[in-house]
Design a protein around this motif. Structure first.
Motif, PDB file in Angstrom:
ATOM      1  N   GLU A   1       0.810  -1.212   0.000  1.00 60.67           N
ATOM      2  CA  GLU A   1       0.000   0.000   0.000  1.00 60.67           C
ATOM      3  C   GLU A   1       0.849   1.271   0.000  1.00 60.67           C
ATOM      4  O   GLU A   1       0.489   2.247  -0.639  1.00 60.67           O
ATOM      5  CB  GLU A   1      -0.937  -0.011   1.221  1.00 60.67           C
ATOM      6  CG  GLU A   1      -1.942  -1.156   1.206  1.00 60.67           C
ATOM      7  CD  GLU A   1      -2.839  -1.142   2.422  1.00 60.67           C
ATOM      8  OE1 GLU A   1      -2.600  -0.273   3.309  1.00 60.67           O
ATOM      9  OE2 GLU A   1      -3.755  -1.973   2.496  1.00 60.67           O
ATOM     10  N   ASP A   2       1.939   1.288   0.750  1.00 60.95           N
ATOM     11  CA  ASP A   2       2.752   2.498   0.821  1.00 60.95           C
ATOM     12  C   ASP A   2       3.993   2.356  -0.056  1.00 60.95           C
ATOM     13  O   ASP A   2       4.244   1.325  -0.680  1.00 60.95           O
ATOM     14  CB  ASP A   2       3.143   2.800   2.274  1.00 60.95           C
ATOM     15  CG  ASP A   2       3.872   1.620   2.902  1.00 60.95           C
ATOM     16  OD1 ASP A   2       3.941   0.563   2.252  1.00 60.95           O
ATOM     17  OD2 ASP A   2       4.365   1.750   4.038  1.00 60.95           O
ATOM     18  N   TRP A   3       4.811   3.428  -0.081  1.00 65.73           N
ATOM     19  CA  TRP A   3       6.000   3.461  -0.935  1.00 65.73           C
ATOM     20  C   TRP A   3       7.235   2.883  -0.255  1.00 65.73           C
ATOM     21  O   TRP A   3       8.247   2.664  -0.911  1.00 65.73           O
ATOM     22  CB  TRP A   3       6.303   4.910  -1.339  1.00 65.73           C
ATOM     23  CG  TRP A   3       5.342   5.454  -2.336  1.00 65.73           C
ATOM     24  CD1 TRP A   3       4.193   6.128  -2.085  1.00 65.73           C
ATOM     25  CD2 TRP A   3       5.445   5.357  -3.756  1.00 65.73           C
ATOM     26  NE1 TRP A   3       3.551   6.474  -3.251  1.00 65.73           N
ATOM     27  CE2 TRP A   3       4.320   6.004  -4.312  1.00 65.73           C
ATOM     28  CE3 TRP A   3       6.377   4.781  -4.626  1.00 65.73           C
ATOM     29  CZ2 TRP A   3       4.101   6.098  -5.675  1.00 65.73           C
ATOM     30  CZ3 TRP A   3       6.159   4.880  -5.983  1.00 65.73           C
ATOM     31  CH2 TRP A   3       5.024   5.524  -6.501  1.00 65.73           C
ATOM     32  N   SER A   4       7.175   2.670   1.023  1.00 61.70           N
ATOM     33  CA  SER A   4       8.375   2.213   1.732  1.00 61.70           C
ATOM     34  C   SER A   4       8.749   0.784   1.342  1.00 61.70           C
ATOM     35  O   SER A   4       9.940   0.470   1.165  1.00 61.70           O
ATOM     36  CB  SER A   4       8.160   2.309   3.242  1.00 61.70           C
ATOM     37  OG  SER A   4       7.057   1.493   3.647  1.00 61.70           O
TER      38      SER A   4
END
Length: 501
Positions: free
Chosen positions: A172-175
């Motif tokens: 879901e996130d960019w990390s």
């Protein structure tokens, strides 16, 4: 562009027929009204048949098939091909060619084995790391990354592309995608810059630039198959260049061994007036060799090349002065380091009774190069615990006056070819006249002629000792000094014994 052209052609009015153009009001038709617009022509190729499109479709498959067929036939006739190659390139040197083929086979085998181990470990680490990141199909991506790494340069980025794209869709996130990309970057940097050079360097024998050039060349010739085989093929070429004289240029261009010896490299840098790089050459050589070997194998041969070029008028006075001054500065700078490199000499010197040891004086035969070599000898003798004085270059009368004032026990003449023998014989004759009973050692540095015959041209072998290296002179001086010290000790102890009697 085709659609626009079609629309423009459809909206353009049809040209007026020539017969419809008449005389209006008794006037002739103008050029604008009589000009007709060219009719556009479009050539449409008929659809290609299956047979015609088959070569384009089977391009990579056809290349792979050709490689497979050639591989099978070459393996079936490997003994015949080996014998033909030995006959073509051996030129009667069967032992050399056998050694070359064995070396090429060993290098390629070791390289492929190590590459397989590195790539398998690479894929295992990638797969395990992606598994810890909870990326789907982590094992599959690890296998793909390890297999694609057999393609130099392009394989690792292709192997990292799919996992990174999948992480963008899954997480879901960019990390998380950044972590996946970081895993590939860190592992690739460590493997490519530390592990592979350490493992492959001694096995392949080719330079890093040669690996890159070979990859481009063989890819251009054979495509992806050439990219995979670029390193093994280049290894074979380097081995051939090492053993076959007519192909030696391949080893020079592609090999990883230094093509210039240390003395040539040092002299070439001085010719280019590159003082700092010449210093690096000396310090790099001094890490592996002693100071004595550095002087004998690097500095004195460089002075010899400078003297030869100067006598052939290939070296101008300004460059020659720079070479001599730089070499003198290097010798002076190495004086402190020499004591640390040879602690046994300095320690033993403290234990010797220097009062019974004769003084040694170094006399240059003619030029500045001879004086610099004499300074090297004086430095080594001083480290060995001897009392040494080096005579500065000047006229023969001035140098003989300095020798007479010193009253030495041993005289060393320093002479560098090409005119070493002539100058050494002239200065020896003057010294022998002045000191008829003193030991005189003549150093013809790096002399390649017959030393015994040259000694006979100078004087009788009983009265002169001719040597060609600094190490030999240091050893001879030590022997001669011990003999002189023992004789002095005998003359001092004999009267005491008689008085006691």
């Amino acid at each position: 562009m085709q659609d626009i052209s079609t629309d423009l052609n459809a909206t353009t009015p049809a040209p007026t027929p020539a017969r419809a153009v008449g005389v209006v009001a008794g006037k002739l038709p103008s050029a604008a009204t009589t000009a007709t617009k060219p009719i556009p022509v479009e050539i449409i190729s008929p659809p290609s048949s299956f047979i015609e499109s088959l070569p384009n479709f089977l391009g990579p498959i056809g290349t792979a098939g050709i490689v497979l067929v050639f591989t099978i036939f070459m393996l079936l006739q490997r003994e015949d091909l080996r014998n033909r190659f030995i006959r073509l390139a051996g030129d009667g040197r069967l032992s050399v060619m056998t050694q070359a083929m064995d070396e090429a086979g060993d290098r390629v085998s070791h390289y492929l084995f190590l590459q397989s181990m590195v790539n398998a470990s690479y894929g295992l680490i990638i797969g395990f790391s992606l598994y810890l990141m909870h990326l789907p199909n982590a094992v599959l991506f690890g296998v793909i990354a390890g297999a694609l790494r057999f393609l130099p340069y392009v394989g690792p980025p292709i192997g990292a592309l799919l996992p990174v794209m999948l992480s963008l869709a899954v997480f879901e996130d960019w990390s998380q995608p950044l972590y996946v990309l970081g895993i590939f970057v860190v592992i690739e940097v460590v493997v490519a810059n530390f592990i592979e050079p350490m493992l492959y360097g001694s096995k392949t024998g080719i330079s890093s630039l040669a690996v890159l050039v070979a990859a481009v060349f063989w890819t251009f010739v054979w495509g992806p198959v050439g990219l995979v085989l670029s390193t093994p093929l280049t290894v074979c070429l380097v081995v051939l260049g090492r053993h076959v004289p007519s192909m030696r240029f391949l080893n020079v261009l592609l090999g990883d061994e230094p093509v210039l010896s240390p003395e040539v490299h040092y002299y070439q840098r001085l010719l280019a007036t590159d003082h700092e790089e010449a210093r690096k050459v000396l310090h790099g050589h001094l890490k592996e060799k002693s100071l004595e070997e550095l002087y004998d194998t690097v500095l004195i041969p460089a002075l010899l090349m400078a003297e030869q070029d100067r006598h052939r008028n290939e070296l101008d006075d300004e460059t020659a002065t720079f070479i001599y001054q730089s070499t003198r500065e290097f010798v002076e700078d190495l004086s402190d380091k020499a004591v640390k490199e040879m602690p046994d000499f300095s320690g033993s010197a403290a234990k010797r009774d220097s009062s019974n040891r004769p003084q040694i004086i170094c006399v240059p035969a003619s030029g500045e190069a001879d004086e610099i070599a004499g300074v090297m000898l004086a430095q080594l003798l001083g480290i060995a615990g001897h009392e040494v004085k080096c005579v500065s270059i000047g006229t023969v009368e001035e140098m003989l006056a300095q020798v007479e004032d010193a009253q030495p026990g041993i005289v060393c003449i320093s002479a560098i070819p090409p005119l070493a023998l002539t100058h050494a014989r002239a200065i020896y004759a003057r010294l022998r006249t002045q000191f008829p009973s003193q030991p005189i050692i003549v150093g013809l540095w790096n002399y390649s002629g017959d030393v015994g015959r040259s000694a006979g041209r100078i004087d009788t072998p009983e009265r002169v000792r001719v040597l060609t290296t600094l190490a030999e002179v240091v050893l001879q001086v030590r022997i001669q000094a011990d003999l002189s010290a023992s004789e002095i000790q005998k003359t001092q102890t004999v009267p005491a014994v008689r008085a006691s009697d």
